[in-house]
Design a protein around this motif. Sequence first.
Motif: not given
Length: 153
Positions: A115-120
């Motif tokens: 949902e937070l469009t995490a990259d890591a």
Amino acid sequence: MTEKQPHQFERGTDGPKVIVAGLDGSDSSMRAAAYAAGLARRQNATLALVYVQPVIASGAALGVSVGDTTGEVAQELVEEIRESAERLKDTWDVRWEFHTFRGDPYNGLVTAADELTADAVVVGASESAGHRFIGSVAVRLVKAGRWPVTVVP
């Protein structure tokens, strides 16, 4: 000629823009949050601190208000983070957000990262001996292979 497939972690930018750190109040999760804060500062990324409120049906059966208890833990974590951020505001300039999700830690972090469009994703190493049998959250996140995962001891 075979077309090259784009790497799944590429978002068209240099470095991560959103770093998710799992936080549960344990010493290892606090170290993971500190590590993630340093990474976010160096990368000019947003640090998304995530607390996953456990859903424990058996606690409710015993008359324990689990939602209230885990809500209090979340509030205590937010206060501790705010106090730390205030103490370090002249040293570190980190954009951070606090998010609460409900469920088991693994699925809650997966949902948060999606949902937070995490990259890591950064998590603390498990402090539970029982994880040798069912697998730690960190190991399950690594096996999912959807984001780079850093496990902080």
